[in-house]
Design a protein around this motif. Structure first.
Motif, mmCIF file in Angstrom:
data_model
loop_
_atom_site.group_PDB
_atom_site.id
_atom_site.type_symbol
_atom_site.label_atom_id
_atom_site.label_comp_id
_atom_site.label_asym_id
_atom_site.label_seq_id
_atom_site.Cartn_x
_atom_site.Cartn_y
_atom_site.Cartn_z
ATOM 1 N N PRO A 183 0.736 -1.457 0.009
ATOM 2 C CA PRO A 183 -0.136 -0.094 -0.050
ATOM 3 C C PRO A 183 0.807 1.304 0.100
ATOM 4 O O PRO A 183 0.360 2.281 -0.503
ATOM 5 C CB PRO A 183 -0.664 -0.113 1.571
ATOM 6 N N THR A 281 -6.410 -2.294 -7.615
ATOM 7 C CA THR A 281 -5.469 -1.266 -7.753
ATOM 8 C C THR A 281 -5.491 -0.742 -9.263
ATOM 9 O O THR A 281 -5.518 0.419 -9.588
ATOM 10 C CB THR A 281 -4.002 -1.787 -7.294
ATOM 11 N N GLY A 307 -5.695 2.788 -0.663
ATOM 12 C CA GLY A 307 -4.280 2.395 -0.157
ATOM 13 C C GLY A 307 -3.992 2.623 1.279
ATOM 14 O O GLY A 307 -3.407 1.879 1.855
ATOM 15 N N ALA A 310 -6.174 0.053 3.102
ATOM 16 C CA ALA A 310 -5.411 -1.329 2.995
ATOM 17 C C ALA A 310 -4.322 -1.539 4.027
ATOM 18 O O ALA A 310 -4.084 -2.526 4.586
ATOM 19 C CB ALA A 310 -4.836 -1.503 1.467
ATOM 20 N N PHE A 363 -10.220 -2.524 -1.319
ATOM 21 C CA PHE A 363 -8.760 -2.407 -0.686
ATOM 22 C C PHE A 363 -8.903 -2.762 0.939
ATOM 23 O O PHE A 363 -7.819 -3.299 1.347
ATOM 24 C CB PHE A 363 -8.655 -0.655 -0.688
ATOM 25 N N GLY A 367 -6.049 -5.376 2.589
ATOM 26 C CA GLY A 367 -5.145 -5.430 3.287
ATOM 27 C C GLY A 367 -5.308 -6.397 4.426
ATOM 28 O O GLY A 367 -4.385 -6.910 4.956
#
Length: 449
Positions: A183, A281, A307, A310, A363, A367
């Motif tokens: 990320p 992404t 991001g 994540a 996201f 993660g």
């Protein structure tokens, strides 16, 4: 980050440690904080390189290298080139293992990161199709393959060192540290492209603005190289890696040993996470650029927020894994990704609000799952083969789960609708659950014997 016990080993001079130095002058302790920093810096630089290329596949390459195609076909051609690095990566791993055995870990890392940076800068300086014709495409293909070979050679064993040295009750936490580079690298790459796309006219961006992130990647690689070399050439780290047998062995030894099946199980166990990786992404930028309502800048900033989410999800995954177990956590996330796959087509077809929800929820799941996707089943390998086995498991997971995700998702969804994205995600979740079930059965059989 306390709790790791490391031997106090005096570092010797040079790469081979031949000098006899006194303990008073050379007492060195391997710091877990330094290892973690080296892992994050190294992974962030690699991911930055790859995300810069992935974003350029949507915003740049269809105009610069494939202007003779329609926009859709230009993106598909770019994604085909994108996949080449993941095909080359296992080859790079095999070559790098030989280099490390003969000349050492520092030499291998130097060659790999220099090659990665050189290939990336080569892309930045590459003339487009208008100037070189098909030679421009051929050179782009060459540089992309070199990136893949370089990434295969960048495996340094530091994430495994963190995980193996961690207390059993904190192994999930330490295992997720290396995953934070993904990320972080994406956020920097997406933010940089968002700024440039907003600040420049389309003509300026396509002519020269896009080249700047590729040049930045080279500078980041230089910093990453010295940060990682500072660790791997230190005698205390070298001795600790040797003590844990995190050293290369001939690739054929892995296959002859009968443990080669663990490479496939390890890759499939991470497939749900890796399938989701490029579908939140790289793919959304292409889909929303072609069929969405939001501006490119708006999409990128939404992905930057994703991001960040994540990264927080990766941190949470460490806590969940230590409480409920790494494999239980990974399996639960695979189930959630499978459920998300049913909602994905409706979200992607749901206008701006639905598409942004797809990005942000995707996201978060990425993660939570990606944080524990690395090395969850590598305990199946004997200690001597773990270093090589973990490297090839990662390579195969990228190849099977992520390499062709943008190409397949955009190609099929543009023809049959976004239901293809849901099916792709569902297949990854099923593979993960099946691999974890097989792994559990193998362990149970081993304990019975």
């Amino acid at each position: 980050m306390s709790g790791l016990a490391y031997p106090n080993i005096a570092p010797a001079g040079g790469f081979h440690g031949s000098e006899d130095l006194s303990d008073a002058d050379t007492h060195e302790e391997a710091s877990p904080g330094e290892i973690a920093a080296g892992v994050i810096i190294g992974r962030s630089s690699e991911y930055f390189d790859f995300f810069v290329f992935g974003i350029a596949c949507v915003l740049v390459f269809p105009h610069v290298f494939f202007p003779h195609y329609t926009l859709l076909n230009g993106m598909l051609a770019s994604f085909a080139v994108f996949s080449l690095a993941f095909i080359a990566r296992p080859i790079g791993t095999a070559i790098s293992m030989v280099i490390q055995q003969r000349w050492g870990r520092a030499t291998k890392l130097t060659i790999s990161l220099f090659l990665l940076g050189t290939a990336t800068v080569g892309m930045a300086l590459l003339p487009g199709y208008v100037d070189l014709g098909r030679y421009a495409i051929a050179l782009l293909v060459l540089f992309r393959i070199l990136q893949g070979l370089a990434l295969g050679g960048s495996w340094d064993g530091l994430p495994s060192l963190l995980a193996l040295s961690a207390p059993p009750e904190k192994r999930g936490w330490y295992s997720m540290i290396g995953q934070l580079g993904a990320p972080l690298g994406f956020v920097v790459a997406a933010a940089l492209f968002a700024y440039l796309y907003k600040a420049l006219s389309h003509e300026e961006f396509v002519e020269w603005g896009w080249r700047y992130p590729f040049c930045v990647a080279f500078a980041i690689n230089v910093v990453a190289l010295f940060a990682r070399l500072r660790l791997v050439v230190g005698q205390s780290y070298t001795r600790l890696l040797e003590k844990l047998e995190l050293e290369p062995v001939p690739t054929f030894e892995l296959t002859r040993s009968g443990e080669g099946r663990n490479v496939l199980i390890g890759a499939l166990a991470a497939l749900a996470s890796f399938a989701l990786f490029h579908l939140v992404t790289v793919f959304p930028l292409s889909w929303m650029t072609m069929f969405g309502e939001d501006s490119v800048t708006s999409i990128l900033w939404t992905q930057v927020l994703g991001g960040v989410l994540a990264g927080l999800g990766i941190l949470v995954s460490g806590k969940l894994a230590d409480r409920f177990g790494r494999r239980n956590t990974l399996g639960t996330m695979a189930v959630l990704i499978g459920l998300f796959s049913f909602a994905a087509p409706f979200l992607l077809d749901g206008g701006s609000a639905g598409q942004n929800t797809f990005i942000l929820v995707g996201f978060v799941l990425l993660g939570l799952s990606y944080g524990q996707s690395s090395g969850t089943v590598t305990a199946n390998f004997s200690r001597r083969l773990r270093y090589v086995g973990a490297a090839y498991s990662s390579d195969l997971a990228w190849l099977l789960g992520a390499a062709f995700a943008p190409l397949v998702a955009l190609g099929l969804s543009s023809r049959f609708g976004p239901v293809a994205v849901g099916l792709y995600l569902l297949s990854g979740a099923i593979c993960t659950l099946a691999a974890l079930g097989i792994n559990r059965a193998i362990e149970a059989r081993g304990s019975d014997n």
